[in-house]
Design a protein around this motif. Structure first.
Motif, PDB file in Angstrom:
ATOM      1  N   LEU A 194       0.703  -1.000   0.479  1.00 56.68           N
ATOM      2  CA  LEU A 194       1.657  -2.067   0.175  1.00 56.68           C
ATOM      3  C   LEU A 194       2.521  -2.350   1.389  1.00 56.68           C
ATOM      4  O   LEU A 194       2.713  -3.508   1.783  1.00 56.68           O
ATOM      5  CB  LEU A 194       2.527  -1.670  -1.019  1.00 56.68           C
ATOM      6  N   GLY A 251      -2.946  -0.799  -3.753  1.00 57.30           N
ATOM      7  CA  GLY A 251      -1.751  -1.147  -2.998  1.00 57.30           C
ATOM      8  C   GLY A 251      -1.872  -2.502  -2.326  1.00 57.30           C
ATOM      9  O   GLY A 251      -0.899  -3.259  -2.235  1.00 57.30           O
ATOM     10  N   ALA A 255       0.458  -5.778  -2.784  1.00 56.63           N
ATOM     11  CA  ALA A 255       0.972  -6.529  -1.638  1.00 56.63           C
ATOM     12  C   ALA A 255       0.727  -8.018  -1.788  1.00 56.63           C
ATOM     13  O   ALA A 255       1.537  -8.839  -1.354  1.00 56.63           O
ATOM     14  CB  ALA A 255       0.323  -6.013  -0.349  1.00 56.63           C
ATOM     15  N   ASN A 276       8.506  -2.285  -4.401  1.00 59.74           N
ATOM     16  CA  ASN A 276       7.750  -1.059  -4.628  1.00 59.74           C
ATOM     17  C   ASN A 276       8.419  -0.191  -5.695  1.00 59.74           C
ATOM     18  O   ASN A 276       7.747   0.394  -6.552  1.00 59.74           O
ATOM     19  CB  ASN A 276       7.624  -0.268  -3.328  1.00 59.74           C
TER      20      ASN A 276
END
Length: 336
Positions: A194, A251, A255, A276
């Motif tokens: 991310l 991840g 993103a 997050n």
């Protein structure tokens, strides 16, 4: 013993969020307002296009606002971009309300970012239940963080494929300590990618990424069945390794939800951290809810026949297989 049928019911509830093949179609819209001269703003209005359909939402500025330039529309893959310049009068937009007409009939949120001449900016997350925003004169970092925290939480709660993967991990890992290690490995991995993708170090096109996420769900479904049949594999012996590997893929999916907002560079550190944290809050809430409900059924001493206990594994694997095929076909069709 864990009650698998309970998890199936929760799974079906999660799938009820929307069409199976459109797990990420709750992407937010984004409105950016940059004051370029006293009372004059550059307007950037970006909305998602889902299944070829434009978002049926119209911007409504205060009555004393006029267009300096006519709206300019450009359509890209999966989104519609509108630009214009407006004049909001000598006092500007501070303290005034902008409405999103039609938003209440959708499941789409709108992230609003407004910057004034002195460089200060405000950020707000608008929900369909309250389809308007009042532009504040100034805003602290806490309010900005709260907007991204909420967006991260909602992203994971609407991300049916991500939750389905976590559910598969819970079905596969019976030992509570190993489950904790496995979920922690998944969290660590998706936090790494991310950050890397948001900061621009990694980029993976959306269609292959979506297919890979679906494949991870199908893989976990197969491993759940293998574990219940008394078989073994590297995945079953060290599930945290597989969780970490697939967490890197998931991840990148997280993103994409953050990158879809088109973050200004000044917002990236705060957005990355609190988005997050929001994702983690949503994921942990889901895990806690599953464990509490399973514990409740165990206390009631409800026992299910063996065939019923196998159903969730078949559902996880079958849905994962369907998504994999669907997304690969869509990817091939898109490049054809």
């Amino acid at each position: 013993m864990f009650t698998r049928l309970l998890l199936l019911l929760i799974l079906l509830g999660a799938l009820g969020h929307g069409p199976v093949a459109l797990a990420h179609d709750s992407r937010p819209a984004y409105l950016e307002l940059n004051e370029t001269a006293p009372g004059r703003y550059e307007v950037l209005w970006r909305t998602p296009i889902n299944a070829g359909m434009r978002l049926p939402v119209v911007l409504k500025f205060p009555d004393d606002t006029r267009n300096i330039t006519a709206p300019s529309l450009k359509e890209f893959t999966g989104l519609l971009l509108e630009r214009r310049w407006i004049d909001a009068g000598r006092t500007g937009l501070a303290g005034k309300r902008i409405e999103f007409v039609g938003l209440q009939a959708t499941i789409t949120d709108v992230l609003v970012r407004a910057q004034v001449l002195d460089g200060t900016h405000t950020t707000a997350l608008v929900h369909p239940s309250r389809p308007w925003v009042e532009i504040a004169a100034s805003q602290g970092i806490a309010a900005v963080a709260a907007a991204y925290l909420m967006h991260g939480f909602e992203h994971i709660m609407y991300g049916t494929d991500h939750l389905l993967f976590v559910l598969g991990l819970m079905l596969m890992v019976r030992d509570l300590w190993m489950l904790l290690k496995t979920i922690t490995a998944f969290t660590l991995a998706h936090s790494i990618t991310l950050a890397a993708a948001t900061l621009g170090y990694v980029h993976v096109p959306g269609p292959p990424l979506e297919a890979a996420i679906a494949l991870s769900i199908m893989f976990v479904g197969v491993e759940v069945l293998r574990s219940w049949r008394g078989e073994t594999s590297l995945t079953l012996r060290q599930p945290w390794l597989v969780a970490f590997a697939f967490g890197l893929v998931h991840g990148l999916g997280f993103a994409s939800g953050l990158a879809s907002l088109g973050l200004p560079s000044g917002d990236i550190p705060v957005a990355l951290l609190f988005f997050n944290l929001g994702v983690e809050a949503g994921q942990l809430s889901f895990v806690a809810l599953m464990l509490l409900l399973v514990r409740g059924f165990d206390l009631l001493e409800i026992h299910w026949p063996q065939p019923a206990r196998m159903v969730p594994a078949y559902v996880v694997g079958s849905v994962g297989a369907f998504w994999t095929i669907d997304r690969i076909v869509a990817m091939i069709a898109g490049t054809g």
